[in-house]
Design a protein around this motif. Sequence first.
Motif, mmCIF file in Angstrom:
data_model
loop_
_atom_site.group_PDB
_atom_site.id
_atom_site.type_symbol
_atom_site.label_atom_id
_atom_site.label_comp_id
_atom_site.label_asym_id
_atom_site.label_seq_id
_atom_site.Cartn_x
_atom_site.Cartn_y
_atom_site.Cartn_z
ATOM 1 N N GLN A 155 53.384 30.143 56.034
ATOM 2 C CA GLN A 155 53.959 29.676 55.250
ATOM 3 C C GLN A 155 52.275 30.416 54.033
ATOM 4 O O GLN A 155 52.957 30.267 52.342
ATOM 5 N N VAL A 156 51.135 30.626 54.440
ATOM 6 C CA VAL A 156 50.567 30.747 53.286
ATOM 7 C C VAL A 156 50.083 32.626 54.209
ATOM 8 O O VAL A 156 49.548 32.544 54.967
ATOM 9 N N PHE A 157 49.462 32.997 53.276
ATOM 10 C CA PHE A 157 49.726 34.671 53.608
ATOM 11 C C PHE A 157 48.402 35.227 52.807
ATOM 12 O O PHE A 157 48.093 35.173 51.723
ATOM 13 N N PHE A 158 47.544 36.136 53.276
ATOM 14 C CA PHE A 158 46.467 36.855 52.425
ATOM 15 C C PHE A 158 47.033 38.406 52.495
ATOM 16 O O PHE A 158 47.278 39.051 54.207
ATOM 17 N N MET A 159 47.832 38.834 51.354
ATOM 18 C CA MET A 159 47.336 40.798 51.716
ATOM 19 C C MET A 159 46.443 41.524 50.908
ATOM 20 O O MET A 159 45.757 40.748 50.283
ATOM 21 N N VAL A 160 45.247 41.437 51.872
ATOM 22 C CA VAL A 160 43.937 42.239 51.898
ATOM 23 C C VAL A 160 44.582 44.039 51.356
ATOM 24 O O VAL A 160 45.107 44.136 52.382
ATOM 25 N N LEU A 161 43.731 44.449 50.508
ATOM 26 C CA LEU A 161 44.212 45.229 50.174
ATOM 27 C C LEU A 161 43.071 46.343 49.469
ATOM 28 O O LEU A 161 41.885 46.027 49.291
ATOM 29 N N THR A 162 43.001 47.930 50.143
ATOM 30 C CA THR A 162 41.662 48.645 49.919
ATOM 31 C C THR A 162 41.673 47.938 48.341
ATOM 32 O O THR A 162 43.058 48.140 47.185
ATOM 33 N N ARG A 163 40.717 48.650 47.776
ATOM 34 C CA ARG A 163 40.795 48.017 46.044
ATOM 35 C C ARG A 163 41.368 49.534 45.591
ATOM 36 O O ARG A 163 41.886 49.562 44.152
ATOM 37 N N GLU A 164 41.842 50.359 45.604
ATOM 38 C CA GLU A 164 41.846 51.573 45.254
ATOM 39 C C GLU A 164 43.809 51.288 45.373
ATOM 40 O O GLU A 164 44.252 51.235 44.139
ATOM 41 N N TYR A 165 44.089 50.337 47.082
ATOM 42 C CA TYR A 165 45.640 50.916 46.115
ATOM 43 C C TYR A 165 46.111 48.719 45.868
ATOM 44 O O TYR A 165 46.927 49.339 45.360
ATOM 45 N N PHE A 166 44.912 48.158 45.736
ATOM 46 C CA PHE A 166 45.279 46.851 44.470
ATOM 47 C C PHE A 166 45.359 47.901 43.512
ATOM 48 O O PHE A 166 45.966 46.826 42.582
ATOM 49 N N ALA A 167 44.371 48.865 43.121
ATOM 50 C CA ALA A 167 44.379 48.890 41.352
ATOM 51 C C ALA A 167 45.722 49.442 40.978
ATOM 52 O O ALA A 167 46.655 49.250 39.738
ATOM 53 N N THR A 168 46.928 49.784 42.110
ATOM 54 C CA THR A 168 48.111 50.148 41.709
ATOM 55 C C THR A 168 49.286 49.657 41.064
ATOM 56 O O THR A 168 50.163 49.678 40.787
ATOM 57 N N PHE A 169 48.144 47.894 41.333
ATOM 58 C CA PHE A 169 49.675 46.680 41.094
ATOM 59 C C PHE A 169 49.675 46.295 40.270
ATOM 60 O O PHE A 169 50.038 45.416 39.048
ATOM 61 N N THR A 170 48.232 46.454 38.878
ATOM 62 C CA THR A 170 48.024 46.278 37.608
ATOM 63 C C THR A 170 47.192 47.067 36.847
ATOM 64 O O THR A 170 46.488 48.541 37.217
ATOM 65 N N ASP A 171 47.622 47.704 35.320
ATOM 66 C CA ASP A 171 46.929 47.955 34.479
ATOM 67 C C ASP A 171 45.649 47.623 34.283
ATOM 68 O O ASP A 171 45.128 48.263 33.419
ATOM 69 N N ARG A 172 44.673 46.598 34.193
ATOM 70 C CA ARG A 172 43.659 45.879 34.512
ATOM 71 C C ARG A 172 42.328 46.556 35.306
ATOM 72 O O ARG A 172 43.212 47.088 36.141
#
Length: 141
Positions: free
Chosen positions: A45-62
């Motif tokens: 039921q529980v997962f962490f999606m560990v994203l590179t900082r650059e890829y993480f940034a594609t999911f938010t404008d912040r």
Amino acid sequence: MATQIFVNIASDDLERAKAFYTALGCEINPLFTDENAACVVWDEQVFFMVLTREYFATFTDRPVADARATAQVLIALSRESREAVDAIVDAGIAAGGREPKPPQDLGFMYSRDLEDPDGNIMEFLYMDPAAAEQGPEAFEG
């Protein structure tokens, strides 16, 4: 289908993060892992999606927070015993994490914090079943 939780966290070094989380006993789901992300499986039921900082940034404008300097979220995960709390935090420290503050023992609840190499903080806790069902006062009585 039961609700599943996917917690997205940023990493400066995806390979280091994968090694850290597997040292805690997690598995990496290869179906959702590539050079930008790793799916860390805690349980079904529980997962962490560990994203590179650059890829993480594609999911938010912040701006993406540097977890070493700011706290955006504290992730709390329960364990089945005090010994299990100690075991997972000790494994995390041995794998390059650190314990940012002393353990907290409230009698009915025991917790320890673990900071991963990227600064993300997880709290591992054990709560007495009576307190979990009826509140802390039930444990005291």
